[in-house]
Design a protein around this motif. Structure first.
Motif, PDB file in Angstrom:
ATOM      1  N   ARG A  91       6.366  18.553 -17.415  1.00 39.42           N
ATOM      2  CA  ARG A  91       5.864  17.749 -18.535  1.00 39.42           C
ATOM      3  C   ARG A  91       6.244  16.284 -18.309  1.00 39.42           C
ATOM      4  O   ARG A  91       7.398  15.967 -18.044  1.00 39.42           O
ATOM      5  CB  ARG A  91       6.472  18.259 -19.833  1.00 39.42           C
ATOM      6  N   ILE A  92       5.268  15.404 -18.408  1.00 42.03           N
ATOM      7  CA  ILE A  92       5.495  13.967 -18.238  1.00 42.03           C
ATOM      8  C   ILE A  92       4.796  13.216 -19.375  1.00 42.03           C
ATOM      9  O   ILE A  92       3.903  13.752 -20.030  1.00 42.03           O
ATOM     10  CB  ILE A  92       5.008  13.458 -16.854  1.00 42.03           C
ATOM     11  N   PHE A  93       5.195  11.966 -19.566  1.00 44.18           N
ATOM     12  CA  PHE A  93       4.674  11.194 -20.692  1.00 44.18           C
ATOM     13  C   PHE A  93       4.034   9.863 -20.307  1.00 44.18           C
ATOM     14  O   PHE A  93       3.466   9.203 -21.155  1.00 44.18           O
ATOM     15  CB  PHE A  93       5.790  10.945 -21.714  1.00 44.18           C
ATOM     16  N   ASN A  94       4.153   9.444 -19.027  1.00 45.72           N
ATOM     17  CA  ASN A  94       3.552   8.170 -18.633  1.00 45.72           C
ATOM     18  C   ASN A  94       3.293   8.164 -17.127  1.00 45.72           C
ATOM     19  O   ASN A  94       3.682   9.083 -16.410  1.00 45.72           O
ATOM     20  CB  ASN A  94       4.435   6.984 -19.057  1.00 45.72           C
ATOM     21  N   ALA A 123     -11.179   4.472 -13.716  1.00 43.50           N
ATOM     22  CA  ALA A 123     -11.284   3.202 -12.992  1.00 43.50           C
ATOM     23  C   ALA A 123     -10.429   2.110 -13.627  1.00 43.50           C
ATOM     24  O   ALA A 123      -9.751   1.361 -12.920  1.00 43.50           O
ATOM     25  CB  ALA A 123     -12.748   2.765 -12.918  1.00 43.50           C
ATOM     26  N   PHE A 124     -10.412   2.034 -14.953  1.00 44.01           N
ATOM     27  CA  PHE A 124      -9.639   0.983 -15.607  1.00 44.01           C
ATOM     28  C   PHE A 124      -8.139   1.173 -15.423  1.00 44.01           C
ATOM     29  O   PHE A 124      -7.377   0.236 -15.563  1.00 44.01           O
ATOM     30  CB  PHE A 124      -9.979   0.893 -17.111  1.00 44.01           C
ATOM     31  N   HIS A 125      -7.695   2.356 -15.066  1.00 46.02           N
ATOM     32  CA  HIS A 125      -6.278   2.685 -14.913  1.00 46.02           C
ATOM     33  C   HIS A 125      -5.859   2.685 -13.438  1.00 46.02           C
ATOM     34  O   HIS A 125      -4.674   2.698 -13.131  1.00 46.02           O
ATOM     35  CB  HIS A 125      -6.048   4.069 -15.539  1.00 46.02           C
ATOM     36  N   MET A 126      -6.807   2.652 -12.525  1.00 46.18           N
ATOM     37  CA  MET A 126      -6.521   2.855 -11.100  1.00 46.18           C
ATOM     38  C   MET A 126      -5.602   1.787 -10.511  1.00 46.18           C
ATOM     39  O   MET A 126      -4.680   2.113  -9.766  1.00 46.18           O
ATOM     40  CB  MET A 126      -7.817   2.940 -10.289  1.00 46.18           C
ATOM     41  N   LYS A 127      -5.837   0.535 -10.795  1.00 42.78           N
ATOM     42  CA  LYS A 127      -5.044  -0.530 -10.176  1.00 42.78           C
ATOM     43  C   LYS A 127      -3.555  -0.329 -10.464  1.00 42.78           C
ATOM     44  O   LYS A 127      -2.726  -0.357  -9.552  1.00 42.78           O
ATOM     45  CB  LYS A 127      -5.501  -1.895 -10.690  1.00 42.78           C
ATOM     46  N   ARG A 128      -3.228  -0.100 -11.719  1.00 41.48           N
ATOM     47  CA  ARG A 128      -1.820   0.092 -12.095  1.00 41.48           C
ATOM     48  C   ARG A 128      -1.285   1.395 -11.513  1.00 41.48           C
ATOM     49  O   ARG A 128      -0.194   1.430 -10.936  1.00 41.48           O
ATOM     50  CB  ARG A 128      -1.688   0.093 -13.617  1.00 41.48           C
ATOM     51  N   ALA A 129      -2.046   2.472 -11.628  1.00 38.66           N
ATOM     52  CA  ALA A 129      -1.579   3.774 -11.128  1.00 38.66           C
ATOM     53  C   ALA A 129      -1.328   3.723  -9.620  1.00 38.66           C
ATOM     54  O   ALA A 129      -0.305   4.202  -9.134  1.00 38.66           O
ATOM     55  CB  ALA A 129      -2.596   4.853 -11.472  1.00 38.66           C
ATOM     56  N   LYS A 130      -2.246   3.126  -8.868  1.00 36.67           N
ATOM     57  CA  LYS A 130      -2.093   3.031  -7.413  1.00 36.67           C
ATOM     58  C   LYS A 130      -0.804   2.298  -7.052  1.00 36.67           C
ATOM     59  O   LYS A 130      -0.043   2.749  -6.194  1.00 36.67           O
ATOM     60  CB  LYS A 130      -3.308   2.330  -6.806  1.00 36.67           C
ATOM     61  N   MET A 175      -8.228   0.795 -25.830  1.00 36.62           N
ATOM     62  CA  MET A 175      -7.940   1.269 -24.473  1.00 36.62           C
ATOM     63  C   MET A 175      -7.567   0.103 -23.567  1.00 36.62           C
ATOM     64  O   MET A 175      -6.640   0.205 -22.769  1.00 36.62           O
ATOM     65  CB  MET A 175      -9.145   2.026 -23.906  1.00 36.62           C
ATOM     66  N   ALA A 176      -8.293  -0.994 -23.683  1.00 37.31           N
ATOM     67  CA  ALA A 176      -8.022  -2.160 -22.842  1.00 37.31           C
ATOM     68  C   ALA A 176      -6.645  -2.745 -23.159  1.00 37.31           C
ATOM     69  O   ALA A 176      -5.881  -3.076 -22.250  1.00 37.31           O
ATOM     70  CB  ALA A 176      -9.106  -3.218 -23.050  1.00 37.31           C
ATOM     71  N   ILE A 177      -6.325  -2.856 -24.432  1.00 38.56           N
ATOM     72  CA  ILE A 177      -5.015  -3.394 -24.826  1.00 38.56           C
ATOM     73  C   ILE A 177      -3.899  -2.488 -24.317  1.00 38.56           C
ATOM     74  O   ILE A 177      -2.884  -2.971 -23.809  1.00 38.56           O
ATOM     75  CB  ILE A 177      -4.953  -3.584 -26.358  1.00 38.56           C
ATOM     76  N   ARG A 178      -4.081  -1.183 -24.416  1.00 41.43           N
ATOM     77  CA  ARG A 178      -3.067  -0.236 -23.920  1.00 41.43           C
ATOM     78  C   ARG A 178      -2.849  -0.410 -22.417  1.00 41.43           C
ATOM     79  O   ARG A 178      -1.724  -0.384 -21.935  1.00 41.43           O
ATOM     80  CB  ARG A 178      -3.504   1.192 -24.241  1.00 41.43           C
ATOM     81  N   ILE A 184       1.832  -4.897 -18.048  1.00 42.28           N
ATOM     82  CA  ILE A 184       2.961  -5.795 -18.321  1.00 42.28           C
ATOM     83  C   ILE A 184       4.271  -5.037 -18.163  1.00 42.28           C
ATOM     84  O   ILE A 184       5.201  -5.516 -17.534  1.00 42.28           O
ATOM     85  CB  ILE A 184       2.833  -6.422 -19.723  1.00 42.28           C
ATOM     86  N   ILE A 185       4.345  -3.847 -18.732  1.00 42.46           N
ATOM     87  CA  ILE A 185       5.567  -3.056 -18.660  1.00 42.46           C
ATOM     88  C   ILE A 185       5.930  -2.742 -17.217  1.00 42.46           C
ATOM     89  O   ILE A 185       7.065  -2.866 -16.810  1.00 42.46           O
ATOM     90  CB  ILE A 185       5.431  -1.759 -19.482  1.00 42.46           C
ATOM     91  N   TYR A 186       4.958  -2.335 -16.422  1.00 48.13           N
ATOM     92  CA  TYR A 186       5.218  -1.962 -15.026  1.00 48.13           C
ATOM     93  C   TYR A 186       5.125  -3.137 -14.074  1.00 48.13           C
ATOM     94  O   TYR A 186       5.281  -2.990 -12.874  1.00 48.13           O
ATOM     95  CB  TYR A 186       4.267  -0.854 -14.585  1.00 48.13           C
ATOM     96  N   LYS A 187       4.816  -4.333 -14.605  1.00 47.38           N
ATOM     97  CA  LYS A 187       4.715  -5.545 -13.784  1.00 47.38           C
ATOM     98  C   LYS A 187       3.845  -5.315 -12.549  1.00 47.38           C
ATOM     99  O   LYS A 187       4.210  -5.638 -11.441  1.00 47.38           O
ATOM    100  CB  LYS A 187       6.096  -6.032 -13.373  1.00 47.38           C
TER     101      LYS A 187
END
Length: 189
Positions: A91-94, A123-130, A175-178, A184-187
């Motif tokens: 189980r994970i949360f982020n 797609a909107f999450h890929m840059k940060r996730a990668k 979604m965009a704000i999140r 920002i949190i993960y820099k």
């Protein structure tokens, strides 16, 4: 879809974010967005990797429900994917916890030195996730799905109803704000 442009990898990692267990005892699955799950299944069937890995996404607000990875695992088995080829994380949360859990699974259970994955997420999450996965020492081939952009600005100009207030656009703004807050949190700009 032409999967020939995607190189083979050690595993296909599908991040949580689309399947929902409805309230109650029903066995029906609600899909807010099945693109991630379907892409993972399609990549596996295209022989891009022989391991299909789902993250155990969970909301802290719904901790009594099973992790989303369990939902994905059971659905993949029902579609004929062999159980021996499917893995889930705890189980994970982020996203940070997803990357750490995948690294641990690749190191300890699958014993992979190279750690080369195909990462499936929106797609909107890929840059940060990668970036987060790469910081964990994982070699990532991105496979973005669920694109939110319009095909043409002409469509916006040709339909005056697009300018009327609508709750769909409030949701998209949310979604965009999140995602911006996450970056920002993960820099990871």
């Amino acid at each position: 879809m032409d999967y020939s442009v995607v190189d083979s990898a050690d595993g296909i990692v599908v991040l949580s974010g689309g399947g929902i267990y409805p309230v109650g005892k029903t066995k029906i699955i609600e899909w807010s967005d099945p693109d991630r799950f379907n892409a993972g299944i399609d990549l596996y069937r295209a022989n891009k990797a022989n391991k299909l890995i789902f993250t155990g996404g969970s909301s802290p607000l719904n901790s009594g429900r099973p992790p989303e990875g369990d939902l994905y695992l059971n659905k993949a088995i029902s579609m004929g994917i062999p159980r021996r080829d499917i893995f889930t994380t705890n189980r994970i949360f982020n996203t940070q916890q997803e990357a750490q859990a995948i690294k641990k699974l690749l190191d300890e259970k699958l014993k992979l030195n190279q750690k080369k994955i195909i990462l499936v997420t929106s797609a909107f999450h890929m840059k940060r996730a990668k970036r987060i996965f790469e910081k964990e020492g994982i070699n990532v081939t991105p496979y973005p799905v669920d694109f939110k952009s319009a095909k043409s600005t002409f469509l916006l100009l040709s339909n005056p109803l697009k300018y009327m207030p609508n709750s769909i656009y409030l949701n998209k703004s949310s979604m965009a704000i999140r995602e911006i807050i996450g970056r920002i949190i993960y820099k990871s700009w």
